[in-house]
Design an enzyme around this catalytic site. Structure first.
Site, PDB file in Angstrom:
ATOM      1  N   HIS A 224      46.227 -14.729  72.087  1.00 49.90           N
ATOM      2  CA  HIS A 224      47.162 -13.602  72.222  1.00 49.90           C
ATOM      3  C   HIS A 224      47.583 -13.091  70.850  1.00 49.90           C
ATOM      4  O   HIS A 224      48.138 -13.836  70.055  1.00 49.90           O
ATOM      5  CB  HIS A 224      48.406 -14.040  73.009  1.00 49.90           C
ATOM      6  CG  HIS A 224      48.145 -14.177  74.481  1.00 49.90           C
ATOM      7  ND1 HIS A 224      49.154 -14.364  75.403  1.00 49.90           N
ATOM      8  CD2 HIS A 224      47.001 -14.124  75.187  1.00 49.90           C
ATOM      9  CE1 HIS A 224      48.628 -14.424  76.612  1.00 49.90           C
ATOM     10  NE2 HIS A 224      47.321 -14.294  76.506  1.00 49.90           N
TER      11      HIS A 224
ATOM     12  N   PRO B  32      62.858 -24.105  76.355  1.00 48.64           N
ATOM     13  CA  PRO B  32      61.458 -23.670  76.286  1.00 48.64           C
ATOM     14  C   PRO B  32      61.249 -22.221  75.827  1.00 48.64           C
ATOM     15  O   PRO B  32      60.108 -21.813  75.600  1.00 48.64           O
ATOM     16  CB  PRO B  32      60.951 -23.859  77.725  1.00 48.64           C
ATOM     17  CG  PRO B  32      62.174 -23.903  78.571  1.00 48.64           C
ATOM     18  CD  PRO B  32      63.272 -24.434  77.725  1.00 48.64           C
TER      19      PRO B  32
ATOM     20  N   TYR C  38      57.717 -17.504  65.955  1.00 47.36           N
ATOM     21  CA  TYR C  38      57.016 -17.648  67.238  1.00 47.36           C
ATOM     22  C   TYR C  38      55.601 -18.187  67.044  1.00 47.36           C
ATOM     23  O   TYR C  38      55.141 -19.056  67.788  1.00 47.36           O
ATOM     24  CB  TYR C  38      56.994 -16.287  67.948  1.00 47.36           C
ATOM     25  CG  TYR C  38      56.576 -16.340  69.395  1.00 47.36           C
ATOM     26  CD1 TYR C  38      57.459 -16.790  70.375  1.00 47.36           C
ATOM     27  CD2 TYR C  38      55.310 -15.924  69.791  1.00 47.36           C
ATOM     28  CE1 TYR C  38      57.082 -16.834  71.708  1.00 47.36           C
ATOM     29  CE2 TYR C  38      54.926 -15.957  71.121  1.00 47.36           C
ATOM     30  CZ  TYR C  38      55.813 -16.414  72.083  1.00 47.36           C
ATOM     31  OH  TYR C  38      55.434 -16.455  73.396  1.00 47.36           O
TER      32      TYR C  38
ATOM     33  N   LYS D  61      58.346 -24.100  71.714  1.00 43.67           N
ATOM     34  CA  LYS D  61      58.207 -24.942  70.521  1.00 43.67           C
ATOM     35  C   LYS D  61      58.049 -26.443  70.797  1.00 43.67           C
ATOM     36  O   LYS D  61      57.633 -27.190  69.908  1.00 43.67           O
ATOM     37  CB  LYS D  61      59.426 -24.758  69.597  1.00 43.67           C
ATOM     38  CG  LYS D  61      59.484 -23.407  68.930  1.00 43.67           C
ATOM     39  CD  LYS D  61      58.477 -23.316  67.791  1.00 43.67           C
ATOM     40  CE  LYS D  61      58.147 -21.913  67.410  1.00 43.67           C
ATOM     41  NZ  LYS D  61      56.830 -21.439  67.811  1.00 43.67           N
TER      42      LYS D  61
ATOM     43  N   TYR E  36      58.731 -11.516  78.089  1.00 45.94           N
ATOM     44  CA  TYR E  36      60.058 -12.141  78.160  1.00 45.94           C
ATOM     45  C   TYR E  36      61.032 -11.041  78.594  1.00 45.94           C
ATOM     46  O   TYR E  36      61.149 -10.028  77.896  1.00 45.94           O
ATOM     47  CB  TYR E  36      60.487 -12.672  76.792  1.00 45.94           C
ATOM     48  CG  TYR E  36      59.711 -13.887  76.310  1.00 45.94           C
ATOM     49  CD1 TYR E  36      58.448 -13.760  75.739  1.00 45.94           C
ATOM     50  CD2 TYR E  36      60.252 -15.165  76.406  1.00 45.94           C
ATOM     51  CE1 TYR E  36      57.748 -14.868  75.294  1.00 45.94           C
ATOM     52  CE2 TYR E  36      59.554 -16.286  75.957  1.00 45.94           C
ATOM     53  CZ  TYR E  36      58.306 -16.128  75.408  1.00 45.94           C
ATOM     54  OH  TYR E  36      57.604 -17.223  74.963  1.00 45.94           O
TER      55      TYR E  36
HETATM   56  P1  FAD Z   1      56.367 -36.237  77.156  1.00 43.60           P
HETATM   57  O1  FAD Z   1      55.390 -35.188  77.507  1.00 43.60           O
HETATM   58  O2  FAD Z   1      57.661 -36.301  77.877  1.00 43.60           O
HETATM   59  O3  FAD Z   1      55.627 -37.629  77.271  1.00 43.60           O
HETATM   60  C1  FAD Z   1      56.324 -38.864  77.235  1.00 43.60           C
HETATM   61  C2  FAD Z   1      55.527 -39.905  78.002  1.00 43.60           C
HETATM   62  O4  FAD Z   1      56.205 -41.165  77.926  1.00 43.60           O
HETATM   63  C3  FAD Z   1      55.394 -39.557  79.476  1.00 43.60           C
HETATM   64  O5  FAD Z   1      54.041 -39.656  79.854  1.00 43.60           O
HETATM   65  C4  FAD Z   1      56.266 -40.594  80.182  1.00 43.60           C
HETATM   66  O6  FAD Z   1      55.755 -40.928  81.460  1.00 43.60           O
HETATM   67  C5  FAD Z   1      56.204 -41.766  79.218  1.00 43.60           C
HETATM   68  N1  FAD Z   1      57.364 -42.647  79.296  1.00 43.60           N
HETATM   69  C6  FAD Z   1      58.667 -42.294  79.461  1.00 43.60           C
HETATM   70  N2  FAD Z   1      59.448 -43.383  79.485  1.00 43.60           N
HETATM   71  C7  FAD Z   1      58.622 -44.452  79.329  1.00 43.60           C
HETATM   72  C8  FAD Z   1      58.836 -45.855  79.292  1.00 43.60           C
HETATM   73  N3  FAD Z   1      60.069 -46.351  79.431  1.00 43.60           N
HETATM   74  N4  FAD Z   1      57.776 -46.662  79.137  1.00 43.60           N
HETATM   75  C9  FAD Z   1      56.512 -46.148  78.996  1.00 43.60           C
HETATM   76  N5  FAD Z   1      56.254 -44.815  79.049  1.00 43.60           N
HETATM   77  C10 FAD Z   1      57.298 -43.995  79.201  1.00 43.60           C
HETATM   78  N6  FAD Z   1      56.372 -26.719  74.607  1.00 43.60           N
HETATM   79  C11 FAD Z   1      55.585 -25.864  73.885  1.00 43.60           C
HETATM   80  O7  FAD Z   1      55.246 -26.188  72.736  1.00 43.60           O
HETATM   81  N7  FAD Z   1      55.142 -24.661  74.406  1.00 43.60           N
HETATM   82  C12 FAD Z   1      55.502 -24.269  75.656  1.00 43.60           C
HETATM   83  O8  FAD Z   1      55.048 -23.207  76.110  1.00 43.60           O
HETATM   84  C13 FAD Z   1      56.383 -25.114  76.409  1.00 43.60           C
HETATM   85  N8  FAD Z   1      56.771 -24.773  77.650  1.00 43.60           N
HETATM   86  C14 FAD Z   1      57.512 -25.658  78.391  1.00 43.60           C
HETATM   87  C15 FAD Z   1      57.899 -25.275  79.660  1.00 43.60           C
HETATM   88  C16 FAD Z   1      58.675 -26.135  80.422  1.00 43.60           C
HETATM   89  C17 FAD Z   1      59.103 -25.685  81.800  1.00 43.60           C
HETATM   90  C18 FAD Z   1      59.050 -27.427  79.920  1.00 43.60           C
HETATM   91  C19 FAD Z   1      59.861 -28.388  80.762  1.00 43.60           C
HETATM   92  C20 FAD Z   1      58.661 -27.818  78.665  1.00 43.60           C
HETATM   93  C21 FAD Z   1      57.905 -26.936  77.877  1.00 43.60           C
HETATM   94  N9  FAD Z   1      57.504 -27.285  76.598  1.00 43.60           N
HETATM   95  C22 FAD Z   1      56.778 -26.392  75.848  1.00 43.60           C
HETATM   96  C23 FAD Z   1      57.880 -28.588  76.030  1.00 43.60           C
HETATM   97  C24 FAD Z   1      56.758 -29.639  76.120  1.00 43.60           C
HETATM   98  O9  FAD Z   1      56.313 -29.775  77.453  1.00 43.60           O
HETATM   99  C25 FAD Z   1      57.248 -31.013  75.586  1.00 43.60           C
HETATM  100  O10 FAD Z   1      57.856 -30.806  74.330  1.00 43.60           O
HETATM  101  C26 FAD Z   1      56.109 -32.034  75.459  1.00 43.60           C
HETATM  102  O11 FAD Z   1      55.747 -32.528  76.721  1.00 43.60           O
HETATM  103  C27 FAD Z   1      56.508 -33.236  74.582  1.00 43.60           C
HETATM  104  O12 FAD Z   1      55.503 -34.205  74.566  1.00 43.60           O
HETATM  105  P2  FAD Z   1      55.846 -35.744  74.364  1.00 43.60           P
HETATM  106  O13 FAD Z   1      54.541 -36.467  74.396  1.00 43.60           O
HETATM  107  O14 FAD Z   1      56.738 -35.899  73.192  1.00 43.60           O
HETATM  108  O15 FAD Z   1      56.749 -36.140  75.600  1.00 43.60           O
HETATM  109  C1  PHB Z   2      54.340 -21.376  79.556  1.00 41.97           C
HETATM  110  O1  PHB Z   2      53.251 -20.765  79.562  1.00 41.97           O
HETATM  111  O2  PHB Z   2      54.604 -22.272  80.370  1.00 41.97           O
HETATM  112  C2  PHB Z   2      55.372 -20.975  78.574  1.00 41.97           C
HETATM  113  C3  PHB Z   2      55.074 -19.990  77.640  1.00 41.97           C
HETATM  114  C4  PHB Z   2      56.039 -19.597  76.734  1.00 41.97           C
HETATM  115  C5  PHB Z   2      57.288 -20.178  76.773  1.00 41.97           C
HETATM  116  C6  PHB Z   2      57.578 -21.170  77.681  1.00 41.97           C
HETATM  117  C7  PHB Z   2      56.621 -21.571  78.592  1.00 41.97           C
HETATM  118  O3  PHB Z   2      58.239 -19.749  75.899  1.00 41.97           O
END
Ligand code: FAD
Ligand code: PHB
Length: 395
Positions: free
Chosen positions: A72, A292, A384, A296, A200
């Protein structure tokens, strides 16, 4: 059992770290509490900065991403019923990529399977011990049996609700937090995206976001009260509310269909400092959460993992400890800029139930300024697409 780096959490941060360390010849064990099926199905992020794409390619898991991602060059902001496009590429020279987190998770899991990496799924009661000593340990249960792993270092990649951050004593950790009086209700559907780029929307009924996973799979979000129950949102209600919040031309073009996933996510800003305690290093959502709106979260997790893998690799290759010592400060410098941006972007695009008439007018003025000023657009665009990653001087 013994390993060099014990990793708690097999989400994107944990699996990417394990992969990068594995490529550098460093042994890891990942403890993940969920099943592989659960992880593959978890729908979360969708938008990747170029630095995240580059890191996934470096980790050897970028082949499908480079083939299937949508590039994009711009993004739209809509308010007062009108759409305004920000030319990200023209303003910054950079683009963003659309590729679902579930796909990244699958690509990482496939690469780990091929490499026979040590990943323990359904690890229960994970606990961390001896963090201030030379040999920290991870204890857990699997199928009722107790296990212990002795490690050189532990990486806490277990997300916001994990146990790693809790293992740091209260008196040494500082928490900065902001909650928001709303959440995001998201749906995924196999329908054509309403637009080829994200929109947005700031609307008096609340924020809405039109995004996608591919040219045949859409993702839409609606701002809802923080305690909203998904059960109150049958598909028909979702589509009709979305149509009211997006500009009329987009509403007319919107293709609706059956949802294949529907969930509510709370919005939160959160930072735990520092990211290191003895031999424990926190990375990703375990250390910080952003709303979100700025897309980021996953991108910050990837940068933490880049910095942590560089620090751990430098330690094993040449005995350098400065990168480990500087890890927390290096991450936090970037984390706070993303916190500021995500909070600002949330304030710009959402309707705050408690906003005073003054605040509402100031928000309208800020939107109007944004579309009239190239400087304002550049400030949004450079955040962004992702701020530059400072180099490590890894000579
Ligand atoms: P997580 O993905 O939470 O992974 C943590 C892992 O640890 C999980 O698999 C969990 O099961 C495991 N775990 C937890 N507790 C324990 C335990 N006690 N013992 C063993 N394992 C455990 N980010 C972006 O950059 N761009 C986006 O467009 C974006 N959109 C989003 C939209 C939504 C609706 C949401 C909710 C989030 C969005 N995010 C976005 C954020 C992004 O999804 C998270 O920042 C990302 O998942 C972080 O990764 P992580 O591996 O740190 O944590
Ligand atoms: C997504 O595609 O899920 C998404 C994209 C942009 C955002 C948040 C979520 O700011």
């Amino acid at each position: 059992m013994r390993t060099q780096v014990g990793i708690v959490g097999g989400g994107p941060a944990g699996l990417l770290l394990s992969r990068l360390l594995g490529l550098a010849g460093i042994e890891t064990v990942v403890l993940e509490k969920r099943t592989p099926e659960y992880l593959r199905a978890r729908v979360r992020a969708g938008l990747l900065e170029q630095g995240t794409v580059d890191l996934l390619v470096e980790a050897g898991v970028g082949e499908r991403l480079l083939r299937q991602r949508l590039c994009h060059d711009g993004v739209e902001i809509a308010f007062d019923g009108r759409r305004h496009r920000l030319d990200l590429k023209g303003l910054t020279g950079k683009i963003v990529s659309v590729y679902g987190q579930a796909e990244i998770q699958k690509d990482l899991m496939t690469a780990h399977e091929a490499a026979s990496s040590n990943i323990v799924y359904e690890a229960e009661d994970v606990s961390l011990h001896g963090l201030m000593g030379d040999r920290p340990q991870l204890r857990y249960h699997k199928a009722g049996e107790a296990h212990e792993i002795s490690c050189d270092f532990i990486a806490g990649c277990d997300g916001f609700h994990g146990v790693s951050r809790q293992a740091i004593p209260q008196e040494v950790i500082r928490i900065y937090e902001r909650t928001y009086p709303f959440g995001w209700l998201g749906i995924l559907s196999d329908t054509r995206p309403v637009n080829h780029e994200l929109i947005y929307c700031n609307h008096e009924r609340g924020f809405a976001l039109c995004t996608m996973r591919s040219m045949s799979r859409s993702r839409y979000y609606l701002q809802v009260p923080a305690d909203e129950d998904v059960a109150d949102w049958p598909d028909a209600r979702f589509w009709s509310e979305l149509k009211r919040r997006i500009p009329a031309d987009a509403a007319a073009a919107l293709e609706t269909g059956t949802s294949i996933e529907k969930s509510v996510a709370q919005l939160r800003s959160f930072v735990a400092e520092p990211l290191r305690h003895g031999r424990l290093f926190l990375a990703g959502d375990a250390a910080h959460i952003v709303p979100p709106t700025g897309a980021k979260g996953l991108n910050l997790a990837a940068t933490d993992v880049r910095f942590l893998s560089e620090a751990i690799t430098a330690h094993y290759r040449s005995g350098r400890t400065d990168l480990m010592e500087g890890y927390s400060a290096r991450c936090l410098a970037r984390v706070w800029k993303a916190q500021r941006f995500s909070w600002w972007m949330t304030a710009l695009t959402h309707r705050f139930p408690e906003a005073s008439p003054f605040e509402r007018r100031a928000q309208a003025a800020e939107l109007s300024y944004l579309i009239s000023s190239k400087a304002a657009q550049t400030a949004l665009a450079e955040n962004y697409v992702g701020l530059p990653i400072a180099s490590t001087a890894l000579a």
